[in-house]
Design a protein around this motif. Structure first.
Motif, PDB file in Angstrom:
ATOM      1  N   SER A 208     -19.456 -18.590  31.187  1.00 59.41           N
ATOM      2  CA  SER A 208     -18.068 -19.044  31.169  1.00 59.41           C
ATOM      3  C   SER A 208     -17.317 -18.364  30.011  1.00 59.41           C
ATOM      4  CB  SER A 208     -18.050 -20.565  30.986  1.00 59.41           C
ATOM      5  OG  SER A 208     -16.747 -21.054  30.967  1.00 59.41           O
ATOM      6  N   HIS A 211     -16.248 -16.371  36.214  1.00 57.29           N
ATOM      7  CA  HIS A 211     -16.547 -17.253  37.342  1.00 57.29           C
ATOM      8  C   HIS A 211     -16.579 -16.470  38.657  1.00 57.29           C
ATOM      9  CE1 HIS A 211     -12.256 -16.913  36.721  1.00 57.29           C
ATOM     10  NE2 HIS A 211     -11.982 -17.453  37.883  1.00 57.29           N
ATOM     11  N   HIS A 212     -16.883 -15.185  38.590  1.00 57.05           N
ATOM     12  CA  HIS A 212     -16.835 -14.355  39.785  1.00 57.05           C
ATOM     13  C   HIS A 212     -18.160 -13.601  39.965  1.00 57.05           C
ATOM     14  CE1 HIS A 212     -16.080 -11.502  36.549  1.00 57.05           C
ATOM     15  NE2 HIS A 212     -16.438 -10.540  37.390  1.00 57.05           N
ATOM     16  N   ALA A 233     -21.197 -18.390  42.762  1.00 52.91           N
ATOM     17  CA  ALA A 233     -19.988 -18.124  41.974  1.00 52.91           C
ATOM     18  C   ALA A 233     -19.064 -19.331  42.020  1.00 52.91           C
ATOM     19  CB  ALA A 233     -19.276 -16.897  42.518  1.00 52.91           C
ATOM     20  N   GLU A 234     -18.296 -19.527  40.951  1.00 60.63           N
ATOM     21  CA  GLU A 234     -17.301 -20.589  40.910  1.00 60.63           C
ATOM     22  C   GLU A 234     -16.015 -20.147  41.614  1.00 60.63           C
ATOM     23  OE1 GLU A 234     -17.985 -23.489  39.773  1.00 60.63           O
ATOM     24  OE2 GLU A 234     -19.928 -23.029  38.861  1.00 60.63           O
TER      25      GLU A 234
END
Length: 307
Positions: A208, A211-212, A233-234
């Motif tokens: 963090s 997020h990819h 992934a977020e």
């Protein structure tokens, strides 16, 4: 027919080689559109549209010189640009403030793999478009070893940071793991040979605020019909659907790897499906759109300046 000159800005040969498939893909896509394409490191061409790659590695002096020059240039960046920074590095924030404004005012267009980066650059007034890498014949080079002949269980290539290191250490205790970092200065053909020897190609995110998932790893491995297992992934990236398999947030990645190592037929089925999915991606249409759109935007700016 026009001339396109790709200019690579990077910090070390190892990092440049690690992104070789990105540069090769872009080179061949422009060539497939009928352009005369050349490429070099940190050297621009006065009679070409220069596509600058590696925005964060441009110095203040280089940015100022480009803004004051007569060079025709655009930016294609493969890093994540968001929150006024490249890769969330505060030392890059100056690029997107008043100091970088003259540079972006002269920038023909901006391209990125990431929608968030495109939105940020559009907000700065730069004609911007997202592109997803797709099929490039020159990248289809694997020898397709049978599973029984593969001698690497898991292969990871990329930077090893504080987020990735403990996970790789955990995986390395459970299976035969090979890691390729930029420091290894591994050329594309050798990296692909190692990928062909591997049952699983590992895709990992970053700590963090990242997020990819980077798309080129998935696309490059799809060319080889290699099976890719990715950390979830977020960021919602629908363009990556079908290019890899994921483990869930609540799953132990080592246990998931053990499952896939024992599922050779399913791995092959998923890898073939990823190859077909990749073949359906048209990498040329976004380039045509950005070239045509930027030309139209340029003509409108000239017309507005005359009125």
């Amino acid at each position: 027919m026009s001339r396109i000159h790709i200019v690579v800005f990077d910090r070390t040969p190892g990092w440049t080689i690690m992104k070789e498939d990105i540069y090769v893909s872009l080179f061949h896509c422009f060539a497939a559109l009928g352009h005369v394409v050349t490429m070099d490191c940190r050297r621009l061409e006065p009679r070409a549209l220069n596509i600058l790659i590696g925005l964060q590695y441009l110095s203040r002096a280089e940015v100022a010189e480009l803004a004051a020059s007569s060079y025709d240039y655009a930016v294609f960046d493969v890093e994540f640009i968001d929150d006024g920074m490249v890769n969330y590095k505060p030392e890059t924030a100056w690029l997107f403030g008043p100091e970088g404004r003259p540079f972006f005012d002269r920038c023909r267009f901006f391209m990125s793999y990431f929608a968030d980066s495109v939105r940020m650059m559009s907000d700065l007034g730069v004609f911007s478009r997202q592109m997803t890498p797709g099929y490039t014949p020159v990248l289809e080079t694997g020898s397709r070893l049978n599973d029984r002949d593969k001698d690497i269980d898991v292969f990871f290539f990329g930077n090893v940071d504080g987020h990735r290191r403990p996970l790789l250490a955990q995986i390395g205790k459970a299976c035969r793991l090979v890691v390729n970092t930029p420091a290894d200065i591994t050329p594309l053909f050798l990296r692909n040979a190692r990928a062909d020897r591997s049952r699983i190609i590992l895709s990992l995110g970053r700590a963090s605020p990242f997020h990819h998932i980077g798309p080129m790893r998935l696309i490059a491995m799809a060319h080889l019909r290699a099976f890719v297992l990715s950390e979830p992934a977020e960021l919602h990236q629908p363009e990556l659907a079908g290019l890899c398999s994921y483990w869930a947030h609540d799953q132990d990645p080592v246990e998931v790897i053990r499952f896939w190592l024992d599922a050779a037929d399913l791995r092959q089925t998923r890898a073939e499906a990823a190859y077909k999915r990749m073949r359906d991606i048209d990498p040329l249409a976004p380039l045509v759109a950005v070239l045509d759109g930027a030309a139209g935007a340029g003509r409108r700016r000239i017309a507005n300046a005359r009125t």
